[in-house]
Design a protein around this motif. Structure first.
Motif, mmCIF file in Angstrom:
data_model
loop_
_atom_site.group_PDB
_atom_site.id
_atom_site.type_symbol
_atom_site.label_atom_id
_atom_site.label_comp_id
_atom_site.label_asym_id
_atom_site.label_seq_id
_atom_site.Cartn_x
_atom_site.Cartn_y
_atom_site.Cartn_z
ATOM 1 N N GLU D 15 0.831 -1.209 0.000
ATOM 2 C CA GLU D 15 0.000 0.000 0.000
ATOM 3 C C GLU D 15 0.870 1.266 0.000
ATOM 4 O O GLU D 15 0.471 2.306 -0.537
ATOM 5 C CB GLU D 15 -0.909 -0.015 1.249
ATOM 6 C CG GLU D 15 -1.990 1.015 1.287
ATOM 7 C CD GLU D 15 -3.190 0.704 0.412
ATOM 8 O OE1 GLU D 15 -3.198 -0.348 -0.263
ATOM 9 O OE2 GLU D 15 -4.111 1.537 0.389
ATOM 10 N N VAL D 23 9.569 6.075 -2.044
ATOM 11 C CA VAL D 23 10.425 6.029 -3.224
ATOM 12 C C VAL D 23 11.373 4.859 -2.987
ATOM 13 O O VAL D 23 11.842 4.670 -1.862
ATOM 14 C CB VAL D 23 11.209 7.346 -3.333
ATOM 15 C CG1 VAL D 23 12.288 7.253 -4.393
ATOM 16 C CG2 VAL D 23 10.259 8.498 -3.605
ATOM 17 N N TYR D 24 11.594 4.065 -4.030
ATOM 18 C CA TYR D 24 12.478 2.911 -3.886
ATOM 19 C C TYR D 24 12.104 2.064 -2.643
ATOM 20 O O TYR D 24 10.960 1.658 -2.528
ATOM 21 C CB TYR D 24 13.953 3.340 -3.860
ATOM 22 C CG TYR D 24 14.379 3.919 -5.189
ATOM 23 C CD1 TYR D 24 14.195 3.211 -6.385
ATOM 24 C CD2 TYR D 24 14.949 5.183 -5.280
ATOM 25 C CE1 TYR D 24 14.573 3.740 -7.607
ATOM 26 C CE2 TYR D 24 15.336 5.719 -6.504
ATOM 27 C CZ TYR D 24 15.148 4.982 -7.653
ATOM 28 O OH TYR D 24 15.505 5.513 -8.860
ATOM 29 N N THR D 25 13.051 1.855 -1.752
ATOM 30 C CA THR D 25 12.805 0.941 -0.617
ATOM 31 C C THR D 25 12.604 1.693 0.696
ATOM 32 O O THR D 25 12.731 1.113 1.775
ATOM 33 C CB THR D 25 14.011 -0.011 -0.447
ATOM 34 O OG1 THR D 25 15.178 0.804 -0.213
ATOM 35 C CG2 THR D 25 14.247 -0.846 -1.689
ATOM 36 N N TRP D 26 12.252 2.966 0.597
ATOM 37 C CA TRP D 26 12.259 3.817 1.798
ATOM 38 C C TRP D 26 11.015 3.697 2.656
ATOM 39 O O TRP D 26 10.317 4.690 2.901
ATOM 40 C CB TRP D 26 12.424 5.273 1.403
ATOM 41 C CG TRP D 26 13.603 5.544 0.541
ATOM 42 C CD1 TRP D 26 14.612 4.697 0.192
ATOM 43 C CD2 TRP D 26 13.884 6.784 -0.121
ATOM 44 N NE1 TRP D 26 15.499 5.330 -0.632
ATOM 45 C CE2 TRP D 26 15.081 6.607 -0.836
ATOM 46 C CE3 TRP D 26 13.244 8.033 -0.163
ATOM 47 C CZ2 TRP D 26 15.648 7.628 -1.602
ATOM 48 C CZ3 TRP D 26 13.804 9.037 -0.920
ATOM 49 C CH2 TRP D 26 14.997 8.836 -1.623
ATOM 50 N N PRO D 43 11.542 -7.381 4.749
ATOM 51 C CA PRO D 43 12.990 -7.580 4.727
ATOM 52 C C PRO D 43 13.692 -6.273 4.344
ATOM 53 O O PRO D 43 13.100 -5.402 3.722
ATOM 54 C CB PRO D 43 13.183 -8.643 3.641
ATOM 55 C CG PRO D 43 11.994 -8.509 2.746
ATOM 56 C CD PRO D 43 10.861 -8.068 3.632
ATOM 57 N N SER D 44 14.928 -6.140 4.706
ATOM 58 C CA SER D 44 15.712 -4.914 4.464
ATOM 59 C C SER D 44 16.084 -4.764 2.992
ATOM 60 O O SER D 44 16.551 -5.719 2.362
ATOM 61 C CB SER D 44 16.992 -4.967 5.303
ATOM 62 O OG SER D 44 17.771 -3.812 5.092
ATOM 63 N N GLY D 45 15.862 -3.573 2.447
ATOM 64 C CA GLY D 45 16.394 -3.236 1.125
ATOM 65 C C GLY D 45 15.782 -3.976 -0.041
ATOM 66 O O GLY D 45 16.317 -3.930 -1.149
ATOM 67 N N VAL D 46 14.681 -4.693 0.166
ATOM 68 C CA VAL D 46 14.014 -5.398 -0.940
ATOM 69 C C VAL D 46 13.035 -4.434 -1.623
ATOM 70 O O VAL D 46 12.290 -3.724 -0.950
ATOM 71 C CB VAL D 46 13.270 -6.647 -0.421
ATOM 72 C CG1 VAL D 46 12.372 -7.245 -1.496
ATOM 73 C CG2 VAL D 46 14.266 -7.680 0.087
ATOM 74 N N SER D 74 16.154 -2.777 8.500
ATOM 75 C CA SER D 74 17.157 -2.194 9.402
ATOM 76 C C SER D 74 16.495 -1.389 10.521
ATOM 77 O O SER D 74 17.124 -1.121 11.540
ATOM 78 C CB SER D 74 18.120 -1.300 8.607
ATOM 79 O OG SER D 74 17.419 -0.292 7.939
ATOM 80 N N ASP D 75 15.228 -1.037 10.358
ATOM 81 C CA ASP D 75 14.504 -0.299 11.399
ATOM 82 C C ASP D 75 13.759 -1.216 12.365
ATOM 83 O O ASP D 75 12.956 -0.743 13.182
ATOM 84 C CB ASP D 75 13.501 0.663 10.744
ATOM 85 C CG ASP D 75 14.197 1.736 9.921
ATOM 86 O OD1 ASP D 75 15.113 2.370 10.452
ATOM 87 O OD2 ASP D 75 13.836 1.924 8.754
ATOM 88 N N HIS D 96 9.455 7.668 4.417
ATOM 89 C CA HIS D 96 10.101 8.979 4.260
ATOM 90 C C HIS D 96 9.194 9.847 3.386
ATOM 91 O O HIS D 96 9.673 10.556 2.509
ATOM 92 C CB HIS D 96 11.485 8.829 3.625
ATOM 93 C CG HIS D 96 12.518 8.277 4.556
ATOM 94 N ND1 HIS D 96 13.806 8.744 4.610
ATOM 95 C CD2 HIS D 96 12.440 7.306 5.499
ATOM 96 C CE1 HIS D 96 14.483 8.075 5.524
ATOM 97 N NE2 HIS D 96 13.681 7.180 6.068
#
Lengths: 230, 230, 230, 230
Positions: D15, D23-26, D43-46, D74-75, D96
């Motif tokens: 969503e 934006v991207y993986t943020w 998962p991180s960075g996916v 990572s959060d 973000h």
């Protein structure tokens, strides 16, 4: 008659909503056949989704309808004044696009702040003076054209193919109807970036671009020494 | 030749309009093959919807066309200067994206205001000095590259992979063409949020981020101790 | 019953998310049958993607549900006050559209700054006074209607078919439900351009439009001498 | 295991880009099973376009991976602190998003300016204090959670389900993962309208909404006397 021009004017009109420059019916584009001195223009108040080639109106330079079942755009007389005064233009576009219109409402010129501007507009994009009561009350749309022409007195309209009509909105022009709309899109981008630039640093003197850079970018794209593109 | 690199450069160029970073033809991306010292770049003035792999241009580091029927981007000489000076970069992107360009027009650096910035740019994103008349008039695009390089004197271009060329717009770079475009997207977001941040509270001293947090976020994503991602 | 009106009210409600005026369920549109004195309105808290004709609610002017399985919009009592006081209106729309709501939150009128405004609103779009504690605590939605009506005391609601409820958001109305939504879209555009205009030049006295031009544009589109459209 | 929760967390994560918040993986969303004390998180960075249910990570409240082949966000440690301290929450979201992040970068609370805010947030949306060097350098993400909790000391996190982490961005929470994302969307709208409101009239004292109206709107939607919705 004028089938090729009509097709062009139709496409150029439909480009306006596609580019996000108009809401509802707030815009119109025309093109001229300079040999026949006939203009093809959008009909008044017709929705873009309902606009088809047969609804376009052909008029002469005095505004007489030569072909078409619809009333031409209420801004027709403005277009005609521009065609009569600016002999090199082949198309005219009018929108109420949000950023350029906001500049017109503020009543100030858009100064050249960077190369995006310089690539297309060789100096300030001027805002007209306010129209006088008598100009508003009699032949308003024709007088709108005359005030634009007055604004360009001593300037080349092909070097700055756009104007802000004070308290109203932008008119742009170009080599043909497509190019007029192209210039509407560029004007909107340039106006938007000008507002943001001043939001970042509200100091007109600090960042009006250098004349050298203005020359370089305008002449990189226009005139005999242009080297941009194929 | 260079089919893989060409495919990458094509995709990276097409990413620009998809991400909303360019209007019309206002952008270009290149990638370099460091073994052969050859660069693949967008042709000048070609619309993104018409861009295909065979229209890309292969040039050497002196700007000679090695393969391709089209003229390379008018900004080619800027790209080449960057490849020559910044030995680690594999791709370069140039746009007139609205927020970053507005910053370039305002002529000020984008300071690090938060972790979005710190995740990708390890300090201010610098704005170049204005170019001098002689730089503009002779070998303009090459001089643009030189002014960027001068701006990074003493700084690591891989730690801040973006610059604002004053009165012009942003250039970004990265490990390859895709990464250069990625950094263009991030730059635009960061520029946009910086403008909004100052609109909320117009006090640079009050909310420039702490160096500790800048270090933490940059190093969480970069270098030997990075732990973001898989 | 009222199948045609229901269809109209359904379409008008669905127009809100399509035009970007609502997030989630933050809006509602109604239409009235003046012969039967019955109102059709959106049910409370139903998502637009789930909204179907059978979920609409029919109520009388006292707010009694005449047909429908759902509770009517929580803002129903406001709509009803407007229908009772403004005899010429056929539809009412309420949104939390971002620009008009921001004006409502700022608590100031939107002055006429240009012809986009003048084409639809014959003067300031007023902001109500703040509601009093007792108005908020008892029959809040009905009192909201009464405060709107008080704001229009001595003014013709058909000449300015919109209001900003202070610290809340806009209500618009029109000849029918579609026209009410149309006016919501125009209001949002006008509010947006007003903010941008003041951002460019923050001087209310410098660019409030001339009364002559306001007259011209409003009367070009409205009344016996209108000549816009077919 | 936890298939229903995973499906919910997947949908809630997807969503975010759909609503234009990342934006991207943020961004990242999690949900908790309060009976088992297990959390499902992105998962991180996916990339969101690559996110599938089998890539989600199941962790316990100490951050140990119970199921899944990927590293958690990572959060993650921030989410876990919130679950441990705020016993009523079922989901947490972090983005973000541009307007809320700009507020976080400016380092100020978002005051209640109108009913859009009051419908969801019963008072200021607080901004945390800046984190201290030692908090940044050691167990940074866990300390981020602790600073959020400190910010809510004496306040009910269910009445204001959002926070701005200074120089970073927003975290929101809710009854479940979907509701946490819903609150992210609302927060972004409220932040956007707050910026616009202050742009129109830059006077915090003039238009902070009345406590009566804040009470009315919050309690119209929440608690035993709520009457909004079906």
């Amino acid at each position: 008659m004028l089938e090729k021009l009509k097709q062009e004017v139709l496409e150029a009109n439909l480009e306006l909503p596609k580019k996000g420059l108009v809401v509802y019916t707030w815009g119109n584009v025309s093109g001229i056949d300079r040999d026949k001195n006939l203009v093809v223009i959008k009909p008044s108040g017709v929705k873009y989704e309902d606009l088809t080639i047969d609804k376009l109106v052909v008029i002469d330079l005095d505004g007489n309808v030569v072909e078409g079942d619809y009333k031409p755009s209420s801004d027709t007389a403005t277009h005609l004044e521009l065609y009569k005064a600016f002999g090199e233009i082949g198309g005219v576009a009018h929108t109420h696009s949000e950023w350029a219109t906001s500049y017109a409402q503020a009543g100030v010129n858009i100064p050249p702040l960077g190369t995006t501007h310089a690539d297309y507009f060789y100096g300030d994009i001027p805002c007209t003076r306010a129209m006088r009561a008598e100009e508003i009350q009699k032949e308003y749309e024709k007088q709108t054209g005359k005030v634009i022409i007055e604004t360009f007195d001593g300037h080349n309209p092909m070097e700055v193919p756009a104007v802000l009509v004070k308290e109203h909105g932008p008119f742009t022009w170009g080599t043909d109807a497509h190019n007029a709309v192209y210039n509407s899109v560029v004007l909107e981008e340039v106006a938007k970036m000008a507002v943001k630039t001043f939001t970042i640093k509200n100091d007109i003197f600090a960042h009006k671009m250098s004349q050298d850079l203005l020359d370089k970018h305008y002449l990189r794209k226009h005139g005999v020494n242009a080297y941009y593109g194929q």
